[in-house]
Design an enzyme around this catalytic site. Structure first.
Site, mmCIF file in Angstrom:
data_model
loop_
_atom_site.group_PDB
_atom_site.id
_atom_site.type_symbol
_atom_site.label_atom_id
_atom_site.label_comp_id
_atom_site.label_asym_id
_atom_site.label_seq_id
_atom_site.Cartn_x
_atom_site.Cartn_y
_atom_site.Cartn_z
ATOM 1 N N CYS A 138 -24.491 -35.462 -12.737
ATOM 2 C CA CYS A 138 -23.602 -34.311 -12.919
ATOM 3 C C CYS A 138 -24.358 -33.028 -12.624
ATOM 4 O O CYS A 138 -25.584 -32.980 -12.704
ATOM 5 C CB CYS A 138 -22.979 -34.270 -14.310
ATOM 6 S SG CYS A 138 -23.772 -35.235 -15.548
ATOM 7 N N GLY A 251 -23.543 -52.673 -10.225
ATOM 8 C CA GLY A 251 -22.998 -52.138 -8.979
ATOM 9 C C GLY A 251 -22.386 -53.300 -8.225
ATOM 10 O O GLY A 251 -23.075 -54.040 -7.537
ATOM 11 N N GLY A 273 -18.599 -53.126 -14.109
ATOM 12 C CA GLY A 273 -17.726 -51.969 -14.120
ATOM 13 C C GLY A 273 -16.374 -52.272 -13.504
ATOM 14 O O GLY A 273 -15.452 -52.760 -14.167
HETATM 15 C C1 LIG Z 1 -13.059 -45.276 -13.032
HETATM 16 C C2 LIG Z 1 -14.542 -45.157 -13.253
HETATM 17 C C3 LIG Z 1 -15.038 -44.277 -14.231
HETATM 18 C C4 LIG Z 1 -16.411 -44.149 -14.423
HETATM 19 N N1 LIG Z 1 -16.870 -43.295 -15.395
HETATM 20 C C5 LIG Z 1 -18.219 -43.190 -15.628
HETATM 21 C C6 LIG Z 1 -18.714 -42.346 -16.668
HETATM 22 O O1 LIG Z 1 -17.948 -41.711 -17.409
HETATM 23 N N2 LIG Z 1 -20.075 -42.259 -16.834
HETATM 24 C C7 LIG Z 1 -20.943 -42.984 -16.047
HETATM 25 O O2 LIG Z 1 -22.172 -42.885 -16.235
HETATM 26 N N3 LIG Z 1 -20.485 -43.819 -15.086
HETATM 27 C C8 LIG Z 1 -19.155 -43.931 -14.854
HETATM 28 N N4 LIG Z 1 -18.701 -44.791 -13.879
HETATM 29 C C9 LIG Z 1 -19.663 -45.601 -13.105
HETATM 30 C C10 LIG Z 1 -19.732 -47.040 -13.650
HETATM 31 O O3 LIG Z 1 -20.175 -47.039 -14.986
HETATM 32 C C11 LIG Z 1 -20.677 -47.916 -12.789
HETATM 33 O O4 LIG Z 1 -21.994 -47.416 -12.901
HETATM 34 C C12 LIG Z 1 -20.288 -47.939 -11.323
HETATM 35 O O5 LIG Z 1 -18.886 -48.051 -11.198
HETATM 36 C C13 LIG Z 1 -20.960 -49.082 -10.545
HETATM 37 O O6 LIG Z 1 -20.678 -50.337 -11.097
HETATM 38 P P1 LIG Z 1 -19.442 -51.270 -10.602
HETATM 39 O O7 LIG Z 1 -19.569 -51.405 -9.111
HETATM 40 O O8 LIG Z 1 -19.621 -52.564 -11.347
HETATM 41 O O9 LIG Z 1 -18.196 -50.556 -10.985
HETATM 42 C C14 LIG Z 1 -17.325 -44.921 -13.649
HETATM 43 C C15 LIG Z 1 -16.818 -45.814 -12.688
HETATM 44 C C16 LIG Z 1 -15.458 -45.941 -12.480
HETATM 45 C C17 LIG Z 1 -14.969 -46.919 -11.440
#
Ligand SMILES: Cc1cc2nc3c(=O)[nH]c(=O)nc-3n(C[C@H](O)[C@H](O)[C@H](O)COP(=O)(O)O)c2cc1C
Length: 311
Positions: A138, A251, A273
């Site tokens: 951020c 990821g 996620g």
């Molecule tokens: C809809 C959505 C909201 C997310 N919100 C956050 C968040 O609030 N804080 C954060 O650190 N990561 C956030 N992420 C990132 C996920 O925690 C994760 O690190 C990322 O999606 C990669 O993993 P994945 O491919 O299994 O989804 C968000 C991801 C998605 C898809």
């Protein structure tokens, strides 16, 4: 031997920088709400850790719609950290989740280093949190909006500031939107991180050819899901070789094989996620899948696999 008898023979527990988990499966921040949203679909007490939605000091309403968009093998999101603020989270949302006896990990985001410190102080005083994940993807409002996670010096400062406010395990979540992930990981270590979480989403965008406009209200969004898995694996491999800290890897994990790949390149635990959106019971299923694999391989525990594919 019965299945139950076999299960007690393998050790699926992991220690993520001081946070003890019954198994290596965590659900990723922002994809599992505050846990309550999933209570009807999954036995939360079977998950190693629930990382809750990112929390800021004040309430945030998030970005303009559209905020999500499906891509080949993934999705873009630009939620903009919509959340009720730290006090509402701690007082109103946390109690029902911590009743389940699961590790609850807070995920915090600040506009300044001081905000990260203040959020951590509030969390530290409150019972029911097992660890703090730092979302450093951020903008730092004091330095022209540069993302904390892209500058090693800022990463070190944020981690140090948080560490001085809490005894809880501190887990910075690294942004993949950098040229040299190892230097960022080293900076987090030098700031006193207890473990590393990696990776957050990759910056992307989508275009609407009818409207001739970007699809997302925010123009850019974070890419997640299977599309990013190879990038995540590569980065974890690189960091595991150079930095002696436990890694929470994630990821694009959508099945047991994916989770194993992360563990083999050095992740002590894994986060799921986007996969939760496709199958809300996925975390529990992968926890069981990993246990079955450990049994089939004739191992004593999951920890024997960590980094086994690193050359
Ligand atoms: C809809 C959505 C909201 C997310 N919100 C956050 C968040 O609030 N804080 C954060 O650190 N990561 C956030 N992420 C990132 C996920 O925690 C994760 O690190 C990322 O999606 C990669 O993993 P994945 O491919 O299994 O989804 C968000 C991801 C998605 C898809």
């Amino acid at each position: 031997m019965t299945k139950e008898a076999k299960q007690v023979l393998v050790d699926m527990s992991v220690n993520l920088g001081g946070m003890k988990m019954q198994n290596p499966i965590a659900v990723a921040s922002g994809t599992f709400g505050y846990g309550r949203e999933y209570q009807d679909f999954v036995d939360i007490s079977r998950i190693g850790a629930v990382i809750v939605k990112g929390t800021t000091l004040e309430e945030r309403y998030g970005n303009l719609a559209p905020r999500i968009y499906e891509t080949p093998a993934g999705m873009l999101n630009a939620i903009g950290l919509e959340n009720p603020g730290i006090d509402v989270f701690l007082n109103d949302y946390l109690p029902s989740l911590s009743q389940d006896g699961v590790n609850v990990v807070a995920n915090i985001a600040g506009n300044t280093v001081d905000e990260y410190a203040l959020l951590s102080r509030k969390i530290d005083k409150h019972p029911g949190i097992a660890g703090i994940e730092l979302n450093i993807s951020c903008p730092n409002v004091k330095q022209g909006g540069m993302q904390f996670g892209t500058d090693p010096e800022l990463v070190k400062q944020v981690v140090q500031a948080v560490k001085s406010e809490t005894k809880l395990p501190v887990i910075p979540k690294l942004s993949p939107n950098v040229t040299d992930i190892v230097s960022i990981a080293k900076a987090a270590r030098d700031g006193g991180a207890d473990a590393l979480s990696m990776i957050n989403t990759l910056m992307g965008m989508a275009v609407d050819i009818e409207r001739k406009r970007p699809v997302l209200g925010n123009i850019f969004g974070g890419l997640s899901g299977p599309a990013i898995k190879p990038v995540a694996l590569r980065m974890i491999y690189q960091v595991y070789k150079e930095v002696d800290l436990p890694i929470l890897g994630g990821g694009g994990i959508v099945n047991t094989r994916d989770a194993l790949e992360f563990i083999l390149v050095g992740a002590s635990a894994v986060s799921i996620g986007t996969g939760n959106f496709v199958n809300p019971a996925i975390a529990e299923e992968i926890a069981q899948g990993l246990e079955n694999y450990v049994i089939e391989q004739g191992l004593k525990g999951i920890n024997e696999l960590v980094g086994a594919a690193v050359l």
